[in-house]
Structure formats: structure tokens, C-alpha cells
Design a protein around this motif. Structure first.
Motif, PDB file in Angstrom:
ATOM      1  N   ASP A  35      -5.902   6.694  -9.339  1.00 16.32           N
ATOM      2  CA  ASP A  35      -5.801   7.664  -8.330  1.00 16.32           C
ATOM      3  C   ASP A  35      -6.064   6.666  -6.882  1.00 16.32           C
ATOM      4  N   VAL A  36      -4.959   6.784  -6.010  1.00 14.32           N
ATOM      5  CA  VAL A  36      -4.688   5.806  -4.922  1.00 14.32           C
ATOM      6  C   VAL A  36      -5.284   6.775  -3.517  1.00 14.32           C
ATOM      7  N   THR A  37      -5.986   6.438  -2.755  1.00 10.12           N
ATOM      8  CA  THR A  37      -6.267   7.069  -1.422  1.00 10.12           C
ATOM      9  C   THR A  37      -5.912   6.122  -0.172  1.00 10.12           C
ATOM     10  N   PRO A  38      -4.925   6.415   0.463  1.00 10.41           N
ATOM     11  CA  PRO A  38      -4.686   5.412   1.740  1.00 10.41           C
ATOM     12  C   PRO A  38      -5.730   5.711   2.629  1.00 10.41           C
ATOM     13  N   THR A  39      -6.113   4.567   3.412  1.00  8.62           N
ATOM     14  CA  THR A  39      -6.871   4.744   4.661  1.00  8.62           C
ATOM     15  C   THR A  39      -6.166   4.561   6.042  1.00  8.62           C
ATOM     16  N   VAL A  72       0.249  -5.108  -5.806  1.00  8.01           N
ATOM     17  CA  VAL A  72       1.163  -5.414  -5.231  1.00  8.01           C
ATOM     18  C   VAL A  72       1.540  -4.408  -4.248  1.00  8.01           C
ATOM     19  N   THR A  73       1.426  -5.064  -2.702  1.00  8.49           N
ATOM     20  CA  THR A  73       1.761  -4.089  -1.750  1.00  8.49           C
ATOM     21  C   THR A  73       2.836  -4.480  -0.615  1.00  8.49           C
ATOM     22  N   ARG A  74       3.697  -3.649  -0.617  1.00  4.20           N
ATOM     23  CA  ARG A  74       5.094  -4.038   0.320  1.00  4.20           C
ATOM     24  C   ARG A  74       4.686  -3.089   1.587  1.00  4.20           C
ATOM     25  N   VAL A  75       4.641  -3.790   2.951  1.00  2.06           N
ATOM     26  CA  VAL A  75       4.543  -3.104   3.940  1.00  2.06           C
ATOM     27  C   VAL A  75       5.765  -3.398   4.673  1.00  2.06           C
ATOM     28  N   THR A  76       6.496  -2.380   5.083  1.00  2.96           N
ATOM     29  CA  THR A  76       7.846  -2.405   5.664  1.00  2.96           C
ATOM     30  C   THR A  76       7.797  -1.722   7.093  1.00  2.96           C
ATOM     31  N   TYR A 114       5.485   2.279   9.695  1.00  3.00           N
ATOM     32  CA  TYR A 114       5.513   1.527   8.677  1.00  3.00           C
ATOM     33  C   TYR A 114       5.851   2.291   7.460  1.00  3.00           C
ATOM     34  N   ARG A 115       6.348   1.981   6.408  1.00  2.00           N
ATOM     35  CA  ARG A 115       6.088   2.478   4.978  1.00  2.00           C
ATOM     36  C   ARG A 115       5.513   1.457   4.115  1.00  2.00           C
ATOM     37  N   VAL A 116       4.691   2.129   3.464  1.00  2.00           N
ATOM     38  CA  VAL A 116       4.002   1.387   2.349  1.00  2.00           C
ATOM     39  C   VAL A 116       4.195   1.758   0.844  1.00  2.00           C
ATOM     40  N   ASP A 117       4.585   0.735   0.200  1.00  6.82           N
ATOM     41  CA  ASP A 117       4.764   0.648  -1.538  1.00  6.82           C
ATOM     42  C   ASP A 117       3.962   0.089  -2.192  1.00  6.82           C
ATOM     43  N   SER A 131       3.505   5.611  -2.683  1.00 10.25           N
ATOM     44  CA  SER A 131       4.197   5.263  -1.248  1.00 10.25           C
ATOM     45  C   SER A 131       3.411   6.211  -0.337  1.00 10.25           C
ATOM     46  N   TRP A 132       3.400   5.574   0.853  1.00 10.63           N
ATOM     47  CA  TRP A 132       3.078   6.493   1.818  1.00 10.63           C
ATOM     48  C   TRP A 132       3.701   5.881   3.281  1.00 10.63           C
ATOM     49  N   LYS A 133       3.475   6.664   4.456  1.00 16.39           N
ATOM     50  CA  LYS A 133       3.906   6.178   5.676  1.00 16.39           C
ATOM     51  C   LYS A 133       2.732   6.059   6.656  1.00 16.39           C
TER      52      LYS A 133
END
Length: 352
Positions: A35-39, A72-76, A114-117, A131-133
């Protein structure tokens, strides 16, 4: 269901070569439940926007020895190349249990969209993906703050590969920074990752904005009466050494000599201040748990200017009573400035 907290330092997540983005093209061998929670991004005391995530993983699917997890986190950025960050850690042997592990990760951002994968792998190539923005922008009083990162940029907490901000050189002689490595909340007996990030980020910004003045740094803890780190001619490249020194602090272990000298923290602080010869001394860190006066005969007068920059939790209302650091500052005719927001910190640095 209980939670087993796995201590993972946020700055352990490092920048990776762009080729690591291929992790998002791999074929998963199965599903790894998590379970992932973006901050939400927020402006920290390093004048950089901080964002990240927390994730939990049920340990039942990782029973036994030899398990490893890799993030692995990709921030675009909307305008700029993608940045890849990652971390890998091994787990101790896991018994059969219904508990969870909880891990935090993060990164620093300039203003922009940004987009985060995000992907989590185990050693069997099972994966959990999300993924989130993000939209990063200053608001209110933050608009008056000179940010330390340009728009559409991403880096890890060690600031790897990020050029220092171009700031005008400031006039002035040597300066000594005494960093109080202590929890932000007086109720806690150990530093959280968030406390360490606040201290190191604030120190980084203060050093950057001193514009080339010679700096002597001392990192100390008043509860332990310990000097954790000392460096003349301190530079931002040495921030990792400061982080390591703070990480090794064990506040829950009390030395017998400390118990036998209940007023020893007064002598320890007086000794730190009296030995500094720089024309300006800056105390930097949280309010202490010692609300008492510094005896006048303990402090040598007239040797330097003292500024006491004290961080307060944003949820603490009102002005706290003067603590030992404030009392020592007043003995030297110095000034205490209470800091709740990055805008407060920017004003305090300008006053130096």
C-alpha cells in the motif's frame, strides 16, 4: 494488525543512471502486495520542496530469510528530463506473522508539475506499482522566499548533482554555527527522520546563504552532553558527514556520568559558547527541554555576537517559555528568533 517499523533513512534513496528507468518496462513475475501513500510537497527549512511516499508491505508474503526489497522512483518534470532514484535493502529473517513493515522515501523538487512512477520489487521479481502527479508551487508568505532549487528539477536528499544556488557574496568575518541535534518535539526521546531532514536541510541553506564567509561547525546534543561533529572551514560538500554523525546519536541510552551530574548540561553549553572566537555565533536547532537560566558567571561577556535560531513545531501555539539556549544568548546580549515556517527562517538569515 501491528506495524513493524523498518528504519530506512530518507536520503538513502540515491540518484540512479537514467538506464534504471528500464525497471518500469520489466515483466513482473507476480504481484507483491503493498500500500503506497504519496506525501504532499511542502517547502522545508532547506528552502526546497520536499515530497515522497510511505509504503507498507504485509510480511506474510516475505516469510523466511534472504528477502530483499528494491524501490525505483522515476520523477518526470513537465519541462525537463526524467530523474530516477532508488534504494535497496535486505530484510532480516522474517517469521510467520501478520505484521507489516513501513518504509519512507522521498526527494526534493523545484517548482513545477511532475509525474511520479513508482515500483517496488522483491528478489523474486514480484512487483507493486503506483503512479501519481504533483504540482509544486509557493503560496502565501512562501512567495517571498528565495528558493534553493530552480523550477523543474529533482534531486535526492544528499543534493547529488545539483549545483549550489548562485547567491551574492556577503560581507563579514568568520562565523561559528552550533547545531543542536535534538528532536523537534520535547516529548520524543529519539530523532525522527523528519527531524534529521529539518536539521540538515536548514544547515545546508544557512551555509549556502552565508556567501563564502569562513564557517566553523559544531554539532552537539545537550541531553547527552556530547559533541557529535566538529569542522573548521566547513563546506556544503561535507553535509553527508553531518548526517552520519546525527544518525549515530542514541538518545535513549543515558550515560551514568550524565545522571550523576544533573546540572552538567549548563557547564557543557557554557563551555561550547566560551571557546568560540568567531565574531558571530549562531545557535541552530529546536527549543530544548531545559527551561532554566544560565548563571551569569558561567558566560564570558563581550566576545562575539550570538543569534539563537530556534525551530518550533508548527502545531505549537503561543510563545514557549525561555529555555537555556535563550538565557545563554541574552547573557551575551544576543537575539533569539523563533522559527515556525521557512519564511521565518529566511528573515532570520537576512538578519545575520
Amino acid at each position: 494488525m501491528g506495524t513493524l517499523h523498518l528504519v530506512t533513512l530518507l536520503w538513502a534513496q540515491a540518484l540512479l543512471p537514467a538506464s534504471w528507468a528500464s525497471a518500469f518496462e520489466r515483466t513482473d513475475a507476480g504481484v507483491l502486495a503493498c500500500d503506497v501513500t504519496p506525501t504532499r510537497p511542502y517547502l522545508n527549512f532547506g528552502f526546497r520542496f520536499q515530497a515522497g511516499y510511505f509504503f507498507t508491505v504485509p510480511l506474510a508474503q516475505l516469510a523466511g530469510p534472504g528477502h530483499q526489497l528494491q524501490v525505483v522512483t522515476r520523477v518526470t518534470p513537465e519541462a525537463g528530463p526524467a530523474v530516477v532514484l532508488g534504494q535497496r535493502f535486505g530484510l532480516p529473517p522474517v517469521p510467520k506473522t501478520s505484521q507489516l513493515i513501513e518504509v519512507a522515501g522521498g526527494y526534493l523538487l523545484g517548482e513545477g508539475k511532475y509525474r511520479v512512477d513508482w515500483i517496488l520489487y522483491d528478489e523474486r521479481n514480484r512487483a507493486c506499482r503506483k503512479s501519481w502527479k504533483l504540482k509544486v508551487a509557493r503560496s502565501g508568505g512562501e512567495k517571498r522566499v528565495d528558493l534553493a532549487m530552480p523550477p523543474h528539477t529533482v534531486t535526492d536528499f544528499s543534493l547529488t548533482g545539483l549545483p549550489p544556488p548562485r547567491l551574492a557574496a556577503k560581507a563579514g568575518g568568520p562565523i561559528a554555527i552550533l547545531l543542536n541535534a535534538a528532536p523537534l518535539s520535547l516529548r520524543r526521546l529519539r530523532l525522527r527522520v523528519s527531524d534529521e531532514l529539518l536539521l540538515v536541510g536548514a544547515l545546508s541553506s544557512l551555509v549556502e546563504r552565508l556567501g563564502g564567509r569562513p564557517i566553523r561547525l559544531v554539532v552537539f546534543n545537550l541531553d547527552k552532553r556530547q559533541q557529535l561533529y566538529e569542522k573548521d572551514d566547513f563546506e556544503p560538500a561535507q553535509l553527508n558527514a553531518v548526517s552520519q554523525a546525527i544518525n549515530q546519536l542514541e538518545l535513549d541510552a543515558v550515560d551514568l556520568a550524565v545522571l550523576q551530574s544533573p546540572k552538567g548540561h549548563i557547564d557543557f553549553l557554557a563551555g561550547l559558547l566560551n571557546r568560540e572566537t568567531a565574531e558571530t555565533v549562531v545557535l541552530l536547532g529546536p527549543t530544548t527541554r531545559y527551561f532554566e537560566s544560565m548563571p551569569a558567571h558561567k558566560i564570558e561577556k563581550g566576545r562575539n555576537r550570538i543569534f539563537n535560531l530556534q525551530f518550533l513545531p508548527f502545531w505549537r501555539l503561543g510563545v514557549p517559555p525561555p529555555d537555556l539556549l535563550d538565557s545563554a544568548t541574552r547573557r551575551r546580549k544576543g537575539k533569539t528568533m523563533l522559527l515556525r515556517t521557512p519564511a521565518d527562517f529566511a528573515k532570520a538569515i537576512a538578519a545575520l
